[in-house]
Design a protein around this motif. Structure first.
Motif, mmCIF file in Angstrom:
data_model
loop_
_atom_site.group_PDB
_atom_site.id
_atom_site.type_symbol
_atom_site.label_atom_id
_atom_site.label_comp_id
_atom_site.label_asym_id
_atom_site.label_seq_id
_atom_site.Cartn_x
_atom_site.Cartn_y
_atom_site.Cartn_z
ATOM 1 N N LEU A 23 -129.935 49.474 -13.153
ATOM 2 C CA LEU A 23 -130.253 49.810 -11.774
ATOM 3 C C LEU A 23 -131.651 49.311 -11.468
ATOM 4 O O LEU A 23 -132.586 49.557 -12.230
ATOM 5 C CB LEU A 23 -130.202 51.328 -11.547
ATOM 6 N N ASP A 24 -131.782 48.588 -10.357
ATOM 7 C CA ASP A 24 -133.065 48.085 -9.867
ATOM 8 C C ASP A 24 -133.201 48.474 -8.408
ATOM 9 O O ASP A 24 -132.229 48.388 -7.648
ATOM 10 C CB ASP A 24 -133.136 46.552 -9.984
ATOM 11 N N ILE A 25 -134.396 48.878 -8.019
ATOM 12 C CA ILE A 25 -134.645 49.259 -6.630
ATOM 13 C C ILE A 25 -134.104 48.185 -5.686
ATOM 14 O O ILE A 25 -134.251 46.982 -5.917
ATOM 15 C CB ILE A 25 -136.146 49.531 -6.384
ATOM 16 N N LEU A 26 -133.444 48.620 -4.634
ATOM 17 C CA LEU A 26 -132.874 47.737 -3.615
ATOM 18 C C LEU A 26 -133.985 47.354 -2.643
ATOM 19 O O LEU A 26 -134.630 48.229 -2.058
ATOM 20 C CB LEU A 26 -131.745 48.470 -2.893
ATOM 21 N N THR A 27 -134.232 46.059 -2.486
ATOM 22 C CA THR A 27 -135.302 45.572 -1.596
ATOM 23 C C THR A 27 -134.802 44.404 -0.755
ATOM 24 O O THR A 27 -133.705 43.889 -0.979
ATOM 25 C CB THR A 27 -136.536 45.103 -2.394
ATOM 26 N N GLY A 28 -135.640 43.964 0.149
ATOM 27 C CA GLY A 28 -135.329 42.803 0.976
ATOM 28 C C GLY A 28 -135.079 41.538 0.160
ATOM 29 O O GLY A 28 -134.384 40.635 0.623
ATOM 30 N N ALA A 29 -135.616 41.471 -1.043
ATOM 31 C CA ALA A 29 -135.386 40.300 -1.895
ATOM 32 C C ALA A 29 -133.918 40.163 -2.283
ATOM 33 O O ALA A 29 -133.474 39.079 -2.671
ATOM 34 C CB ALA A 29 -136.256 40.392 -3.150
ATOM 35 N N ASP A 30 -133.143 41.244 -2.136
ATOM 36 C CA ASP A 30 -131.724 41.232 -2.484
ATOM 37 C C ASP A 30 -130.825 40.862 -1.309
ATOM 38 O O ASP A 30 -129.603 40.919 -1.429
ATOM 39 C CB ASP A 30 -131.309 42.617 -3.000
ATOM 40 N N VAL A 31 -131.388 40.499 -0.186
ATOM 41 C CA VAL A 31 -130.622 40.385 1.058
ATOM 42 C C VAL A 31 -129.429 39.434 0.946
ATOM 43 O O VAL A 31 -128.332 39.769 1.394
ATOM 44 C CB VAL A 31 -131.510 40.020 2.274
ATOM 45 N N GLU A 32 -129.607 38.270 0.367
ATOM 46 C CA GLU A 32 -128.500 37.307 0.362
ATOM 47 C C GLU A 32 -127.360 37.753 -0.543
ATOM 48 O O GLU A 32 -126.190 37.727 -0.142
ATOM 49 C CB GLU A 32 -129.007 35.917 0.000
ATOM 50 N N VAL A 33 -127.667 38.167 -1.762
ATOM 51 C CA VAL A 33 -126.613 38.585 -2.679
ATOM 52 C C VAL A 33 -125.972 39.889 -2.206
ATOM 53 O O VAL A 33 -124.762 40.073 -2.314
ATOM 54 C CB VAL A 33 -127.124 38.672 -4.136
#
Length: 152
Positions: A23-33
């Motif tokens: 589990l990794d914090i959900l951030t804007g860096a994950d937007v595309e995936v």
């Protein structure tokens, strides 16, 4: 922004390993995936977070949502993580939402993307997520759970 009183003094990890899952914090860096997984999985997500979500979701809307999740996490108001497998593949998301305006109660949710392994991942992840939350939260904390295992 003040923390939710149930979590002000609690250290909720941004990253952790639960069995075969990371589990990794959900951030804007994950937007595309995240957007790809959510839109590909629309048929198994509708009803989980309202009757129509994620219908009509745009990449821009998703980015706004992810920034909100990140801000909520850092403010200790609610918590959202990306669920990955051992090789880093994006599988879905997990959440912890304390009840707004209440103490000692909340909701945990998790979903897996629409893949042939979705039900197996839900069956494997759910018990270890619940066990971890039970150890994290005070014994008297009333937590309800929902996931996309019954949404077909």
């Amino acid at each position: 922004m003040t923390p939710h009183p149930d979590f002000a003094a609690l250290e909720v990890p941004m990253c952790l390993t639960l069995g075969a899952y990371r589990l990794d914090i959900l951030t804007g860096a994950d937007v595309e995936v995240d957007f790809e997984a959510v839109t590909r999985s629309q048929s198994v997500l509708q009803g989980l977070f309202g009757p129509t979500w994620p219908e009509g979701l745009t990449l821009e809307d998703n980015l706004t949502d992810l920034h909100w999740h990140h801000r909520e996490f850092t403010a200790k108001r609610s918590f959202s993580w990306v669920i990955r497998d051992g090789v880093g593949t994006y599988l879905g998301c997990a959440y912890l939402f304390p009840a707004i305006g209440e103490r000692g109660t909340g909701e945990a949710a998790y979903w897996m993307a629409d893949t042939p392994e979705r039900m197996a991942h839900l069956a494997a992840f759910g018990p270890i997520y619940k066990a971890w939350l039970k150890g994290l939260l005070p014994p008297s904390y009333a937590l309800s759970y929902k996931h996309n295992g019954s949404i077909q």
